[in-house]
Write an enzyme that holds these catalytic residues in place. Structure first.
Site, PDB file in Angstrom:
ATOM      1  N   HIS A 146       0.830  -1.206   0.000  1.00  0.00           N
ATOM      2  CA  HIS A 146       0.000   0.000   0.000  1.00  0.00           C
ATOM      3  C   HIS A 146       0.861   1.252   0.000  1.00  0.00           C
ATOM      4  O   HIS A 146       1.940   1.282   0.601  1.00  0.00           O
ATOM      5  CB  HIS A 146      -0.942   0.005   1.205  1.00  0.00           C
ATOM      6  N   LYS A 573     -13.266   5.155   7.372  1.00  0.00           N
ATOM      7  CA  LYS A 573     -13.608   6.297   6.507  1.00  0.00           C
ATOM      8  C   LYS A 573     -15.120   6.435   6.377  1.00  0.00           C
ATOM      9  O   LYS A 573     -15.649   7.536   6.237  1.00  0.00           O
ATOM     10  CB  LYS A 573     -12.965   6.108   5.131  1.00  0.00           C
TER      11      LYS A 573
END
Length: 919
Positions: A146, A573
Site C-alpha cells: 500500500h 472512513k
C-alpha cells in the site's frame, strides 16, 4: 518522569546526539558553514520553543522559516528529515537494548515466550496443551504494498548498514576501533545525504516486490526459526510448524491495473529465488562446518546412503560423509531452482543431480543429516545452523510466502457477464437481482462444461482477469499448493460475489468436480467486508452462502478452512474510529457464533484476516494488544493480519526488533487462545458500546459527509493532492477520478490527516459520543452510574482499553496549532474557520472524555517511554510542518518551480519518518 526513566534513556540520548553530530558534520562539509549555521539556528529555536515554552523563540523561528528561499527550505527539510531517520535507528536499537537488559535482570516483557509460558503455568495449562494447540494453529503476517511507504530501498539499505554499525560500536575494544567505526558511519551518512530521498517516477510492481523481499534474508528467514527454537525450548518438545508468511505484492489487483498475470509470475519467481539464495548460503556454510571424518565418528545408514548418492567423488572427502551428503543436497537444490525459475545458483554445484519434486523431499534429506548428528554426539553441531535451516524450509518451502490474489467484486461481475453474453447463456447478467444471480451461478457450478468460446473476441479486461486465474493454477502446480491459497474479494456485498469467483476458478481449472457431487476448490475464497454496511451484512451473507446445496461439503473436502477478511480502513472512513472498531467487534462475534454452529455440521474452521493499516484509524497500534483485545473465541489459534506501508520497515528493518515482533504475534495468538475468558463482555458493556457507536458515527458523518464545503476544506487544508502525485506506490490514490470522499482510498485519506497533524480518523467522534451518553442520563445519580460504567469498561474490557490506548497515542501526536497553518491554506476563510472550529471542539471533548474515563489528564501516562519519544520528536517535526505548509501555499499560488514541488515531497517523507505510523 522518575530518575530511573532518565537513566534508561541516557544511552539513547547519547546515540541520538552522536548521530546528530555526524549529520551536522556532513552538512557542514557538503553544504557549507552558512547552511549548517542556518539549520543549527532553526534547531535551537525549535527546541527552545517546544521544550522550554520560549514564546520569543517560537516567533523568531516563524520569522526565519517564512523568509527561507526554496533552496534553503530544501536544505532544512533534508536535514530534519535525515535526523528523524537517524533518530529512528537509535530508537530501534534502544528498544532492543532495553529488552536485552530486562532479560538479563530476569524481567520478562509482555509479548515474550517466557512470560507467556509462565502465565500459562500459573493457570495450570501444561506445555503439552500449548503444543497441541499449535498443531492446529495458523499465524500469518501478510506484507502489502500500500502506498504509504515513502522510503526508497536505497535509503533503507544505507540505514540498515548504519544500524549494524551502531550494534558493532558497542563491542569496540579500543579508541582506534571506535574511530574506525565512526568513520564508516560518517561515510554512510554522507551516502544518505547524496542519495535522492524520493522517487522521480512511480515505482513499478517489480520494485515493490524487491522492496518486500529485502526483509527476508535479514529478518524473516532467520527470525522465524529463532521463534520456533524458543518455543521448542519453552514447551519442551518440537512444536508443529504454524507460522506462514503471506504477501499481496504481485497478487493484489484491486484498483491496480499494473498487477497482471505476468506480475504474479514474477513475484512467485523472485520469492522462490530469494528462498533458494538463503538455502544455498546456509548449505555452503554447513558444508564448511560439518567436516567430521567417518574415521572419528559414526554416521547413520541413511546418511551414508545420502552421501553415496552425491555427485561429489573427490578423494579428499571420501571419509567426510556429511560434506558429501550436503554437496548432493546442494546439487539437487540447484537443479530444482533451474527447473522452477531458470536461474542458476550463485556458487555452481559439483556435478549434476535430479531436482527435488517438492520442498518435502529437501526437508527429508536435511532431517537425515540432523538425525545422524543427534545419534552420533553431534547435537551441538546441529543446533546453530542445520536446525534453523530445517525450520526455514518447513515454513518457507520453495515459495517463500503465500501470495494472496485480490480483486474487486465489480470486476468479477463484469467478467461473468461477458462470458455469459458471448456464450449466449444470458444477455444481461448484471441486470439480474440477487436470487436470480445465485440460482444461475449455482447452476453453472453444477455444469461440468466450460463457458469460454474458442476464438471469441473477449475484451482485454476479461483476458487479463482469466490470465491471473490461469497463472495461479500454473504456480500451484509448479511451486506447490502453499504458493497461492487465498482469493480475497474486495467489496463483498452479496453471496453472488463469492460464487462469481468460484465460477471463474472453475473456468480455469481451480475447481474440480461439480457442486452437486464431489466438488473441491483449490483456493480459499475469502470475502472482504469493508464498509459499516458490509460488516453488518457479514453474518447473513456467510450464513446464506453455507446454506447453498453442496457448498459446505465442498469446502470441507477442500481443507475445511474459511478465511473472512475484515477491513479496518474503509469502515473507518465510512463511520469513524469508534464505530469502525465496534462494528468489527460485532462482526467477529457473529461470525464465530455462526461457524461454531457450522463446525458441528461440516467441520469448517473459521480464520479471521484483519486488514490493519499503519495508522490507528486504519487498525494500527501494537499488534500484541490488538490480538488480545479480540472478542473471546475469535482467535482460536488462527489469525492473519496485514503489515502495510512504513509499518513493515518500522517492525522488520532491524533484525532483532523484527524477531521480537514475530515472537509477539505468536505469543499473542497463544495467549488469546488459551488464556482468554470464556465469557463475553457483560451486556451492560455491549449496550454502552452500541450507544457510543451510534453517537460517534453521527458526529463523524455530520462533519465528513454532511457539512457543506467539507470536501473543499479537506483538499485545501491537507496535502492530499500533493500525496496523490508523490511516487510512493504503484496504485492510484483514488479509485475514480474526482474529489468524492467515498472514492478516495482510505490509505491516502488517513495519510493526509497525519501529515497535517490532525489525525482525525484516529479519534473524531468519541468526545461527542461520551457527551451524548452522559447527557442521556436524566438524573445526577444515573450520570454517576454511567461514568462508573465507562470506567469499569476501561478497567475490565480489553477491547475498550485497547481502543482508548490507541486513541491516547493518536491524540499525543496531534497538534492543532500546527494544523492551523494548513487550515490557513483554505481560500474560503469562513469555511476554514467553520470546519476547524468543529474539529477543535470535538478534540477538546475527546480529550476531556478520555481523562474522565482513564483518570489521567496527561497523554500517554501509561506509557511514559513513548511519551518521551514523542516529546523528543516534536522540535524536529515543527520546522518540517511549517515549511511543508509554506511550500504548499507557494505551489498553489502559482510558484510551480519543480524545486518547490520537491521540497513538498521531501517534507512528506520527513513528517512520515518523524511520526512513524502515518500510513
Amino acid at each position: 518522569m522518575n530518575a530511573l526513566d532518565r537513566r534508561d534513556d541516557e544511552p539513547l540520548l547519547a546515540e541520538i546526539r552522536f548521530l546528530g553530530r555526524l549529520l551536522g558534520d556532513v552538512i557542514r562539509e557538503q553544504e557549507g558553514k552558512r547552511v549548517f549555521d542556518l539549520i543549527e539556528n532553526i534547531r535551537r529555536l525549535s527546541v527552545a520553543f517546544r521544550r522550554r515554552g520560549d514564546v520569543k523563540a517560537g516567533r523568531a523561528l516563524d520569522r526565519v522559516l517564512d523568509r527561507l528561499s526554496v533552496e534553503q527550505a530544501i536544505s532544512v527539510i533534508r536535514a530534519f528529515t535525515y535526523f528523524s531517520h537517524l533518530a529512528n535507528l537509535a530508537e530501534d536499537r534502544h528498544r532492543v537494548r532495553l529488552a536485552m537488559a530486562q532479560e538479563r535482570d530476569g524481567q520478562l516483557p509482555d509479548g515474550s515466550i517466557a512470560l507467556a509460558l509462565q502465565r500459562l503455568r500459573r493457570r495450570r495449562i501444561a506445555p503439552a496443551r500449548v503444543a497441541e494447540m499449535l498443531e492446529r494453529a495458523h499465524v500469518s503476517p501478510v506484507l502489502t504494498a500500500h502506498p504509504s511507504e515513502v522510503q526508497r530501498k536505497s535509503i533503507r539499505d544505507a540505514e540498515h548498514a548504519i544500524a549494524e554499525l551502531l550494534v558493532a560500536r558497542e563491542t569496540c575494544a579500543t579508541q582506534r576501533d571506535l574511530a574506525d567505526n565512526e568513520q564508516v558511519i560518517r561515510s554512510r551518512i554522507t551516502q544518505l545525504w547524496q542519495t535522492r530521498l524520493v522517487r522521480h517516477v512511480r515505482p513499478r510492481v517489480s520494485d515493490e516486490i524487491e522492496n518486500a523481499l529485502s526483509y527476508y534474508p535479514t529478518t524473516f528467514l532467520r527470525g522465524v526459526p529463532q521463534v520456533y527454537r524458543d518455543l521448542d525450548e519453552g514447551v519442551g518438545q518440537r512444536v508443529a510448524p504454524f507460522f506462514r508468511m503471506g504477501s499481496w505484492i504481485g497478487g493484489d489487483r484491486d484498483g491496480n491495473p499494473n498487477v497482471t498475470a505476468d506480475a504474479l509470475l514474477l513475484a512467485v519467481r523472485r520469492q522462490c529465488e530469494t528462498a533458494f539464495g538463503f538455502y544455498f548460503e546456509q548449505l555452503h556454510q554447513l558444508g564448511a562446518e560439518l567436516s567430521m571424518s567417518a574415521r572419528l565418528v559414526g554416521v547413520s545408514a541413511e546418511l551414508e546412503q545420502l552421501a553415496d548418492r552425491s555427485p561429489d567423488t573427490s578423494e579428499h572427502r571420501r571419509d567426510e560423509p556429511y560434506r558429501r551428503a550436503l554437496v548432493g543436497v546442494y546439487a539437487r537444490l540447484a537443479a530444482t531452482l533451474r527447473r522452477l525459475t531458470g536461474a542458476q545458483a550463485l556458487r555452481h554445484e559439483v556435478g549434476s543431480a535430479e531436482p527435488y519434486a517438492s520442498a518435502a523431499q529437501l526437508l527429508s534429506d536435511l532431517c537425515v543429516v540432523r538425525d545422524s548428528l543427534l545419534a552420533n554426539h553431534g547435537t551441538a553441531l546441529a543446533a546453530p545452523r542445520l536446525s534453523p535451516l530445517i525450520r526455514a524450509v518447513e515454513v518457507f518451502g520453495f515459495h517463500l510466502a503465500t501470495i494472496d490474489l485480490r480483486q474487486s467484486s465489480d470486476r468479477h461481475e463484469a467478467s461473468i457477464a461477458e462470458l455469459l453474453r458471448i456464450a449466449r447463456l444470458h444477455p444481461g447478467y448484471s441486470e439480474l437481482d440477487e436470487p436470480a444471480r445465485v440460482e444461475l451461478l449455482v447452476r453453472l457450478l453444477n455444469d461440468a462444461r466450460p463457458l469460454r468460446v474458442r476464438d471469441a473476441d473477449y475484451s482485454d479486461a476479461l483476458r487479463s482477469e482469466l490470465a491471473v486465474f490461469e497463472a495461479a493454477r500454473e504456480v500451484r502446480e509448479r511451486f506447490g499448493a502453499p504458493a497461492i491459497r487465498h482469493y480475497i474479494i474486495s467489496h463483498t456485498e452479496a453471496v453472488s460475489d463469492l460464487l462469481e469467483v468460484l465460477v471463474l476458478m472453475k473456468e480455469c481449472g481451480l475447481v474440480h468436480g461439480t457442486l452437486d457431487a464431489d466438488a473441491r476448490f483449490d483456493l480459499i475464497v475469502s470475502p472482504l467486508f469493508e464498509t459499516i454496511g458490509d460488516l453488518e451484512r457479514a453474518v447473513p451473507i456467510m450464513q446464506a452462502y453455507y446454506e447453498l446445496p453442496g457448498l459446505a461439503a465442498a469446502i470441507a473436502r477442500s481443507g475445511a478452512e474459511q478465511d473472512v477478511m475484515l477491513g479496518y480502513s474503509d469502515s473507518n472512513k465510512d463511520g469513524g474510529f469508534f464505530t469502525s472498531n465496534w462494528e468489527l467487534y460485532r462482526a467477529e462475534v457473529g461470525l464465530v457464533a455462526l461457524f461454531d454452529r457450522l463446525r458441528g455440521r461440516c467441520g469448517v474452521r473459521l480464520r479471521l484476516f484483519h486488514g490493519r493499516g499503519g495508522t490507528v484509524g486504519r487498525g494500527g497500534g501494537p499488534s500484541y494488544q490488538a490480538i488480545l483485545a479480540q472478542p473471546p473465541g475469535t482467535v482460536n489459534g488462527q489469525i492473519r493480519l496485514t503489515e502495510q506501508g512504513e509499518i513493515i520497515a518500522g517492525k522488520y528493518s532491524n533484525p532483532q526488533l523484527g524477531r521480537r515482533n514475530l515472537e509477539t504475534l505468536a505469543v499473542a495468538t497463544i495467549e488469546a487462545t488459551l488464556l482468554k475468558p470464556a465469557r463475553p463482555a457483560p451486556q451492560a458493556f455491549l449496550d454502552a458500546a452500541r450507544a457510543l457507536s451510534d453517537a460517534s458515527m453521527s458526529a463523524y458523518r455530520a462533519l465528513v459527509y454532511e457539512t457543506d464545503g467539507f470536501v473543499d476544506w479537506y483538499f485545501a487544508a491537507t496535502p492530499i493532492a500533493e500525496i496523490a502525485e508523490l511516487n510512493i506506490g504503484s496504485r492510484p490514490a483514488s479509485r475514480k477520478a474526482g474529489r468524492r470522499i467515498e472514492d478516495l482510498r482510505a490509505i491516502p485519506w488517513g495519510f493526509a490527516w497525519g501529515q497535517c497533524r490532525i489525525a482525525l480518523p484516529g479519534w473524531f467522534g468519541f468526545g461527542s459520543a461520551v457527551a451524548a451518553f452522559l447527557q442521556d442520563a436524566r438524573e445526577a445519580g444515573e450520570r454517576a452510574r454511567r461514568i462508573d460504567l465507562l470506567q469499569r469498561m476501561y478497567a475490565e474490557w480489553r477491547f475498550f482499553a485497547a481502543l482508548l490506548s490507541n486513541m491516547d497515542m493518536v491524540l499525543a501526536k496531534t497538534d492543532l496549532p500546527v494544523a492551523s497553518r494548513y487550515v490557513a491554506l483554505v481560500p474560503d476563510r469562513r469555511l476554514a474557520r467553520r470546519v476547524m472550529t468543529r474539529i477543535e471542539s470535538e478534540w477538546r471533548a475527546t480529550v476531556d472524555a478520555l481523562a474522565l474515563i482513564t483518570g489521567s489528564h496527561q497523554r500517554l501516562a501509561a506509557d511514559p517511554a513513548l511519551a518521551r519519544t514523542i516529546a523528543r520528536r516534536f522540535p524536529y517535526l515543527d520546522p518540517l510542518n511549517h515549511l511543508q505548509s509554506e511550500l504548499i501555499r507557494r505551489w498553489r499560488r502559482g510558484q510551480t518551480d519543480e524545486r518547490v514541488r520537491l521540497g513538498i515531497h521531501l517534507s512528506i517523507n520527513g513528517i512520515a519518518a518523524g511520526l512513524r505510523n502515518t500510513g
